[in-house]
Design a protein around this motif. Structure first.
Motif, PDB file in Angstrom:
ATOM      1  N   UNK A   1     -52.150 -18.537   6.138  1.00 44.38           N
ATOM      2  CA  UNK A   1     -51.311 -18.443   4.938  1.00 44.38           C
ATOM      3  C   UNK A   1     -50.009 -17.715   5.255  1.00 44.38           C
ATOM      4  N   UNK A   2     -50.077 -16.676   6.091  1.00 44.96           N
ATOM      5  CA  UNK A   2     -48.869 -15.928   6.437  1.00 44.96           C
ATOM      6  C   UNK A   2     -47.921 -16.763   7.289  1.00 44.96           C
ATOM      7  N   UNK A   3     -48.441 -17.507   8.251  1.00 47.92           N
ATOM      8  CA  UNK A   3     -47.571 -18.318   9.107  1.00 47.92           C
ATOM      9  C   UNK A   3     -46.958 -19.498   8.365  1.00 47.92           C
ATOM     10  N   UNK A   4     -47.517 -19.869   7.219  1.00 47.43           N
ATOM     11  CA  UNK A   4     -46.997 -20.994   6.463  1.00 47.43           C
ATOM     12  C   UNK A   4     -46.058 -20.625   5.336  1.00 47.43           C
ATOM     13  N   UNK A   5     -45.550 -19.395   5.304  1.00 51.96           N
ATOM     14  CA  UNK A   5     -44.708 -18.954   4.201  1.00 51.96           C
ATOM     15  C   UNK A   5     -43.260 -19.407   4.308  1.00 51.96           C
ATOM     16  N   UNK A   6     -42.860 -19.972   5.435  1.00 54.76           N
ATOM     17  CA  UNK A   6     -41.442 -20.309   5.600  1.00 54.76           C
ATOM     18  C   UNK A   6     -41.002 -21.403   4.634  1.00 54.76           C
ATOM     19  N   UNK A   7     -41.785 -22.469   4.504  1.00 52.68           N
ATOM     20  CA  UNK A   7     -41.395 -23.568   3.624  1.00 52.68           C
ATOM     21  C   UNK A   7     -41.382 -23.149   2.155  1.00 52.68           C
ATOM     22  N   UNK A   8     -42.390 -22.432   1.627  1.00 58.36           N
ATOM     23  CA  UNK A   8     -42.274 -21.968   0.241  1.00 58.36           C
ATOM     24  C   UNK A   8     -41.053 -21.092  -0.003  1.00 58.36           C
ATOM     25  N   UNK A   9     -40.737 -20.198   0.940  1.00 56.47           N
ATOM     26  CA  UNK A   9     -39.545 -19.364   0.772  1.00 56.47           C
ATOM     27  C   UNK A   9     -38.274 -20.207   0.801  1.00 56.47           C
ATOM     28  N   UNK A  10     -38.251 -21.225   1.636  1.00 55.05           N
ATOM     29  CA  UNK A  10     -37.071 -22.080   1.752  1.00 55.05           C
ATOM     30  C   UNK A  10     -36.808 -22.839   0.456  1.00 55.05           C
ATOM     31  N   UNK A  11     -37.833 -23.453  -0.101  1.00 56.09           N
ATOM     32  CA  UNK A  11     -37.605 -24.301  -1.274  1.00 56.09           C
ATOM     33  C   UNK A  11     -37.213 -23.487  -2.499  1.00 56.09           C
ATOM     34  N   UNK A  12     -37.616 -22.227  -2.563  1.00 59.20           N
ATOM     35  CA  UNK A  12     -37.191 -21.378  -3.676  1.00 59.20           C
ATOM     36  C   UNK A  12     -35.745 -20.932  -3.488  1.00 59.20           C
ATOM     37  N   UNK A  13     -35.329 -20.724  -2.240  1.00 61.97           N
ATOM     38  CA  UNK A  13     -33.995 -20.190  -1.958  1.00 61.97           C
ATOM     39  C   UNK A  13     -32.903 -21.230  -2.095  1.00 61.97           C
ATOM     40  N   UNK A  14     -33.186 -22.493  -1.788  1.00 60.79           N
ATOM     41  CA  UNK A  14     -32.140 -23.521  -1.730  1.00 60.79           C
ATOM     42  C   UNK A  14     -31.344 -23.628  -3.029  1.00 60.79           C
ATOM     43  N   UNK A  15     -31.950 -23.790  -4.213  1.00 62.58           N
ATOM     44  CA  UNK A  15     -31.107 -23.943  -5.418  1.00 62.58           C
ATOM     45  C   UNK A  15     -30.284 -22.708  -5.741  1.00 62.58           C
ATOM     46  N   UNK A  16     -30.819 -21.511  -5.492  1.00 63.61           N
ATOM     47  CA  UNK A  16     -30.048 -20.293  -5.740  1.00 63.61           C
ATOM     48  C   UNK A  16     -28.871 -20.195  -4.777  1.00 63.61           C
ATOM     49  N   UNK A  17     -29.116 -20.524  -3.504  1.00 56.64           N
ATOM     50  CA  UNK A  17     -28.030 -20.503  -2.523  1.00 56.64           C
ATOM     51  C   UNK A  17     -27.005 -21.589  -2.812  1.00 56.64           C
ATOM     52  N   UNK A  18     -27.437 -22.705  -3.389  1.00 58.51           N
ATOM     53  CA  UNK A  18     -26.491 -23.761  -3.746  1.00 58.51           C
ATOM     54  C   UNK A  18     -25.501 -23.262  -4.797  1.00 58.51           C
ATOM     55  N   UNK A  19     -25.982 -22.533  -5.784  1.00 57.28           N
ATOM     56  CA  UNK A  19     -25.083 -21.964  -6.790  1.00 57.28           C
ATOM     57  C   UNK A  19     -24.137 -20.956  -6.139  1.00 57.28           C
ATOM     58  N   UNK A  20     -24.670 -20.120  -5.242  1.00 51.51           N
ATOM     59  CA  UNK A  20     -23.828 -19.132  -4.571  1.00 51.51           C
ATOM     60  C   UNK A  20     -22.760 -19.799  -3.714  1.00 51.51           C
ATOM     61  N   UNK A  21     -23.103 -20.889  -3.021  1.00 53.50           N
ATOM     62  CA  UNK A  21     -22.140 -21.567  -2.164  1.00 53.50           C
ATOM     63  C   UNK A  21     -21.048 -22.261  -2.966  1.00 53.50           C
ATOM     64  N   UNK A  22     -21.296 -22.513  -4.253  1.00 54.14           N
ATOM     65  CA  UNK A  22     -20.248 -23.112  -5.094  1.00 54.14           C
ATOM     66  C   UNK A  22     -19.399 -22.070  -5.802  1.00 54.14           C
ATOM     67  N   UNK A  23     -19.930 -20.888  -6.016  1.00 55.13           N
ATOM     68  CA  UNK A  23     -19.167 -19.826  -6.686  1.00 55.13           C
ATOM     69  C   UNK A  23     -18.418 -18.945  -5.696  1.00 55.13           C
ATOM     70  N   UNK A  24     -18.962 -18.793  -4.489  1.00 52.39           N
ATOM     71  CA  UNK A  24     -18.381 -17.930  -3.464  1.00 52.39           C
ATOM     72  C   UNK A  24     -17.894 -18.788  -2.302  1.00 52.39           C
ATOM     73  N   UNK A  25     -17.103 -18.227  -1.400  1.00 51.47           N
ATOM     74  CA  UNK A  25     -16.718 -18.995  -0.203  1.00 51.47           C
ATOM     75  C   UNK A  25     -17.946 -19.456   0.572  1.00 51.47           C
ATOM     76  N   UNK A  26     -18.030 -20.748   0.828  1.00 51.20           N
ATOM     77  CA  UNK A  26     -19.228 -21.310   1.452  1.00 51.20           C
ATOM     78  C   UNK A  26     -19.448 -20.745   2.851  1.00 51.20           C
ATOM     79  N   UNK A  27     -18.373 -20.456   3.581  1.00 52.58           N
ATOM     80  CA  UNK A  27     -18.545 -19.923   4.931  1.00 52.58           C
ATOM     81  C   UNK A  27     -19.196 -18.543   4.903  1.00 52.58           C
TER      82      UNK A  27
END
Length: 500
Positions: free
Chosen positions: A81-107
């Protein structure tokens, strides 16, 4: 003034034209080439570095890790369960980071993502407990979830269809190639008891992430000061993106809990309900022009996420089980990734809807080819993998060609919940087959896994057909809406001047 003065302007006494003005277009062309090169370097390094944290290749090092951490048999599910946490963390982060990349400088968002990703990769060599392993893998997934949308925004800034197609082809191809590469990097000993360093399974390719961070650092230098940012983030674009984190987070939590604690039937039900929820989100987002896209890009993203990694990953594991310690043959998966990139670039020269339909047809054709192939050899794997890669790259690039950046980000936020749902489906079907057959020998075990995988292929084929129909319906609805608005817009345009 003499006639010679009129014929030859000052500074050109010999009658030749000044060299200054032609140099400016040449300088601009050089800058454009450098900017294109920087974007390609970023695409072909950032996406593999991010997506290589998705597969969990720790299955072969479980005995060594359990021995090093002094874990009992009851604690093995916690390790997995611990080694498989990367994908759950990724899918939760993507939409939040998408908003940040549109409001802030993407670089800046991209560099923050690489900082988190490199921190997770660097700390992997120091993990010596289950909480450490879970933290490391979650950091890697969160960093990758920030890098992916930020890289997409930087590519969309170029407003170049070929670069956008290259990004789409790299996404589809790397999803197919990620698991074989991870299995190749993880040492599997002949006795299954000891490996030189079991922690390599937590971060198989650290140098690739370092190279990707270097390409990201060089990106502003190659891009130059003059670049066109996408339009500001609007409410119609932000709303659909912020709809995704709550259901995605709930599904990620349930998937982690269900992976080793629920029955196969309950996990299948969870995955099926998740796919229905993703389809509902895609149709809801299609109502907004900023999040829908003219060619059903969100639904195509779901199809690519559901079919690429969940089909290619277990196939790589089965091929690795057949070859022993050598790992799966990488050549068929590399050819499929190349086919995805080539088909994505070809989508820039074809009709959008025809390319999307052809892509779905190729992905659906991969299913019977996989069902018919009984061997797992190097050349037999090409039959299902190449049409899968070509179809995914073609459909994804075509569906995103005329889409706004908000629509592309919305589709990306739905892609990785579909990846996790596909993984849950195939693993549950294989677990159900193992429970039914109760294999004794290794050969019987592999045969049971193969039978479960073939059931998954049949399910995937049905889902691919349903998603193709959903995409066609979205495209037809969008076209009807456009035709209905055209007379009103033309009428308004005609009445405006006359009223004045």
């Amino acid at each position: 003034m003499s006639s010679h003065a009129r014929e030859h302007p000052p500074g050109d006494l010999t009658g030749t034209r000044p060299a200054g003005p032609p140099a400016r277009p040449a300088e601009g062309a050089v800058r454009r080439r450098l900017a294109t090169l920087g974007t390609l370097l970023l695409t072909f390094t950032a996406l593999p570095a991010a997506l290589l944290v998705v597969p969990d290749a720790s299955g072969g090092v479980v005995p060594a890790a359990a021995s090093a951490l002094a874990l009992g048999d009851a604690e093995i599910p916690g390790l997995l369960r611990a080694t498989g946490l990367s994908l759950p963390a990724l899918l939760v982060t993507v939409p939040l980071a998408a908003v940040a990349a549109r409001r802030l400088p993407a670089w800046g968002v991209l560099m923050a993502g690489f900082a988190v990703l490199l921190a997770g990769i660097g700390a992997a060599r120091l993990a010596d407990s289950l909480p450490d392993i879970g933290t490391v893998r979650a950091l890697q997934g969160a960093g990758a979830g920030i890098v992916l949308p930020a890289s997409l925004v930087l590519v969309w800034e170029r407003r170049n269809p070929a670069l956008s197609a290259a990004w789409a082809g790299a996404l589809a191809g790397t999803l197919i190639l990620a698991m074989p590469l991870a299995l190749k990097a993880v040492p599997v000993p002949a006795d299954g008891a000891a490996v030189p360093d079991w922690r390599v399974a937590l971060a198989p390719y650290p140098l690739l992430a370092v190279a990707a961070a270097g390409a990201a650092l060089a990106h502003p230098l190659l891009r130059g000061r003059r670049h066109r940012r996408p339009p500001p983030l609007r409410r119609t674009e932000r709303g659909p993106l912020l709809l995704v984190p709550v259901p995605a987070g709930g599904f990620a939590f349930l998937a982690v809990v269900a992976a080793h604690g629920w029955s196969p039937g309950a996990r299948l039900l969870l995955a099926g309900l998740t796919l229905l929820a993703l389809a509902g989100l895609a149709f809801a987002g299609a109502r907004a022009a900023a999040a829908g896209g003219p060619s059903g890009g969100a639904v195509v993203m779901i199809a690519v996420g559901l079919l690429c990694q969940p089909v290619a990953g277990p196939l790589a594991g089965l091929a690795a089980a057949g070859t022993g310690t050598a790992g799966p043959p990488a050549l068929p998966f590399a050819v499929a990734a190349a086919a995805a990139l080539a088909a994505a670039l070809a989508a820039t020269r074809t009709g959008t809807r025809g390319a999307v339909r052809t892509g779905y047809l190729l992905m659906a054709a991969a299913v019977p080819l996989g069902l018919a192939g009984g061997a797992l050899g190097r050349w037999a794997l090409l039959a299902p993998l190449v049409p899968l890669g070509a179809g995914a790259g073609l459909a994804l690039a075509a569906s995103l060609r005329d889409a706004r950046v908000g629509a592309a980000l919305f589709g990306l936020s739905l892609c990785f919940p579909a990846v996790l749902a596909g993984q849950l489906l195939v693993l549950s079907l294989q677990a159900a087959r193992l429970q039914r057959s109760r294999p004794v020998t290794d050969a019987q075990h592999v045969h049971a896994l193969l039978e479960g995988y073939r059931i998954w292929l049949a399910v995937a084929g049905v889902v691919a057909v349903l998603l193709a129909g959903a995409t066609a319906r979205l495209c037809a609805g969008r076209a009807a809406t456009t035709r209905a608005r055209a007379p009103r817009l033309s009428g308004n345009a005609t009445a405006g001047p006359g009223a004045g």
